[in-house]
Design a protein around this motif. Structure first.
Motif, PDB file in Angstrom:
ATOM      1  N   UNK A 120       0.833  -1.202   0.000  1.00 56.95           N
ATOM      2  CA  UNK A 120       0.000   0.000   0.000  1.00 56.95           C
ATOM      3  C   UNK A 120       0.868   1.253   0.000  1.00 56.95           C
ATOM      4  N   UNK A 121       1.985   1.220   0.739  1.00 56.46           N
ATOM      5  CA  UNK A 121       2.918   2.344   0.734  1.00 56.46           C
ATOM      6  C   UNK A 121       3.481   2.561  -0.670  1.00 56.46           C
ATOM      7  N   UNK A 122       3.855   1.481  -1.338  1.00 57.23           N
ATOM      8  CA  UNK A 122       4.365   1.594  -2.703  1.00 57.23           C
ATOM      9  C   UNK A 122       3.288   2.119  -3.645  1.00 57.23           C
ATOM     10  N   UNK A 144       5.897   5.821 -10.466  1.00 55.45           N
ATOM     11  CA  UNK A 144       6.852   5.225  -9.547  1.00 55.45           C
ATOM     12  C   UNK A 144       6.650   3.719  -9.448  1.00 55.45           C
ATOM     13  N   UNK A 145       5.405   3.291  -9.389  1.00 55.89           N
ATOM     14  CA  UNK A 145       5.097   1.857  -9.291  1.00 55.89           C
ATOM     15  C   UNK A 145       5.667   1.107 -10.493  1.00 55.89           C
ATOM     16  N   UNK A 193       7.727  -4.839 -10.328  1.00 57.11           N
ATOM     17  CA  UNK A 193       7.356  -5.714 -11.437  1.00 57.11           C
ATOM     18  C   UNK A 193       6.146  -6.574 -11.085  1.00 57.11           C
ATOM     19  N   UNK A 194       5.730  -6.471  -9.823  1.00 61.18           N
ATOM     20  CA  UNK A 194       4.563  -7.227  -9.369  1.00 61.18           C
ATOM     21  C   UNK A 194       4.059  -6.620  -8.066  1.00 61.18           C
ATOM     22  N   UNK A 252      13.240   6.096  -2.997  1.00 62.44           N
ATOM     23  CA  UNK A 252      13.209   5.746  -4.426  1.00 62.44           C
ATOM     24  C   UNK A 252      14.554   5.238  -4.926  1.00 62.44           C
ATOM     25  N   UNK A 253      14.508   4.545  -6.064  1.00 62.74           N
ATOM     26  CA  UNK A 253      15.733   3.909  -6.555  1.00 62.74           C
ATOM     27  C   UNK A 253      16.791   4.926  -6.976  1.00 62.74           C
ATOM     28  N   UNK A 254      16.374   6.159  -7.332  1.00 62.27           N
ATOM     29  CA  UNK A 254      17.360   7.178  -7.681  1.00 62.27           C
ATOM     30  C   UNK A 254      18.287   7.494  -6.519  1.00 62.27           C
ATOM     31  N   UNK A 255      17.822   7.227  -5.307  1.00 62.39           N
ATOM     32  CA  UNK A 255      18.639   7.457  -4.114  1.00 62.39           C
ATOM     33  C   UNK A 255      19.177   6.146  -3.536  1.00 62.39           C
TER      34      UNK A 255
END
Length: 390
Positions: free
Chosen positions: A157-159, A166-167, A172-173, A366-369
């Protein structure tokens, strides 16, 4: 087979049979008479490898098994049969719901294989209901399932609240659950991409499966080899059974299939699975494929995979990640593929999103960080290797 397997794992491999001919029944009877089988360990390994239905099917035909052991297996198999019927019914309800709303999908793994590939659906113990949808249908599917009593976990739910872009970038699932009875629930793993080794190495989606209808069966075999062999290192025997029943059910274009697997550096991993399909099930293969499977390098790789069958539980988390890397590297036949394996492994560990729990609160990074959190994640991974953390 030359790999040194325990009497219990050897017994499980012998019990993998649909029809138990007199010759094999006598072989199992002699084995039980001459080997010191630890029945408690056999039962635990049958559960770990999801082979209780096969074990019960075989052992009820011989007379040298403890009655209590056979009775426990019988009860477990009755539960499995009921559980599979409930999940199949739930899947068909979900499939109809998706179709009525114009959402294309295909079922994956357990629930699909039990119904369409295995000779008896009760032989294949199913876990989650796995679906593959198009990326463009992800949010419509989640909304639809939520309107029909399915829920996201706290983490998911947070994602979900990070937004659509962003999702689709980070995940991927997603997993959803629907309460059923008491503490039981139906679980759906909804995929829009299937990861091969890591997100920077290979990604497969519904468009990939449906790109060439004439080769749809072969493309599904690629996905099976990717999930069972590459991502999960053939570490449960039922993965081999899945591959065997899929292959004998399909009219395989072997030349196309091997060429497609070669594109991703997955050929040797697949051939190692074929090796065990032959050892366990006597899978017939075309002569050119048989020659590949019979090579010493494939036999060595296959025996390396089989060593994981003896552990009490399948490898997870950091253990599995390290073994994925080690075994895929061993399976590569060129320096270029080895470099790609290492490079994508490193980049995928650095540039990825993270979720940390601070007190009662979950924090999303996030993946950028991801490079900022890599040290925290590395320490967490190392911590799992400490004694007593397995």
């Amino acid at each position: 087979m030359k790999v040194d397997l325990s009497p219990e794992v050897t017994f499980l491999l012998m019990a993998c049979s649909v029809e138990l001919p007199a010759e094999k029944r006598d072989k199992i009877t002699r084995f039980v008479s001459h080997q010191a089988v630890n029945w408690n360990r056999l039962y635990a390994l049958a559960e770990r490898h999801r082979l209780k239905p096969f074990l019960y099917h075989s052992l009820r035909q011989i007379g040298t098994v403890p009655d209590s052991f056979l009775a426990a297996l019988k009860q477990d198999c009755q539960v499995t049969t009921t559980d599979n019927l409930l999940k199949l019914h739930q899947y068909h309800s979900v499939a109809m719901l998706l179709a009525d709303n114009g959402i294309d999908h295909i079922p994956l793994k357990g629930i699909y294989l039990a119904e369409h590939v295995y000779p008896d659906s009760g032989l294949r113990i199913s876990g989650d209901i796995d679906l593959l949808v198009r990326p463009t249908d992800v949010f419509a599917t989640i909304d639809l399932l939520q309107k029909h009593q399915y829920h996201l976990s706290e983490k998911q739910d947070l994602q979900w609240r990070q937004g659509e872009e962003r999702i689709l970038s980070d995940l991927f699932e997603v997993s959803l659950f629907k309460p059923f009875f008491n503490d039981s629930q139906f679980d759906i793993d909804m995929h829009w991409q299937i990861m091969g080794f890591n997100q920077h190495y290979a990604l497969f989606d519904l468009a990939y499966v449906q790109a060439q209808p004439a080769f749809e069966a072969e493309r599904k075999i690629v996905l099976l080899a990717t999930h069972h062999g590459v991502n999960n290192i053939w570490q449960q025997i039922y993965y081999i059974n899945d591959l065997y029943f899929t292959l004998i059910k399909a009219d395989v274009n072997w030349s196309w299939l091997l060429q497609e697997l070669s594109r991703y550096g997955f050929t040797e991993v697949f051939l190692a699975g074929l090796y065990w399909c032959q050892q366990i099930w006597d899978l017939p293969l075309p002569p050119p494929v048989q020659e590949l499977v019979a090579s010493p390098s494939i036999r060595s790789l296959a025996e390396t995979y089989a060593k994981h069958w003896e552990t009490e539980t399948p490898s997870e988390f950091s253990y599995l990640i390290v073994k994925q890397l080690t075994l895929l590297l061993k399976a590569q036949t060129s320096v270029g593929d080895q470099l790609k394996t290492c490079a994508t492994f490193l980049s995928s560990r650095v540039f990825r999103y993270s979720i940390f729990r601070i007190g009662k609160r979950l924090i999303y990074v996030p993946k950028e960080l991801g490079f900022i959190t890599i040290f925290i994640r590395a320490i967490q991974s190392l911590f799992r290797f400490l004694p007593g953390r397995r």
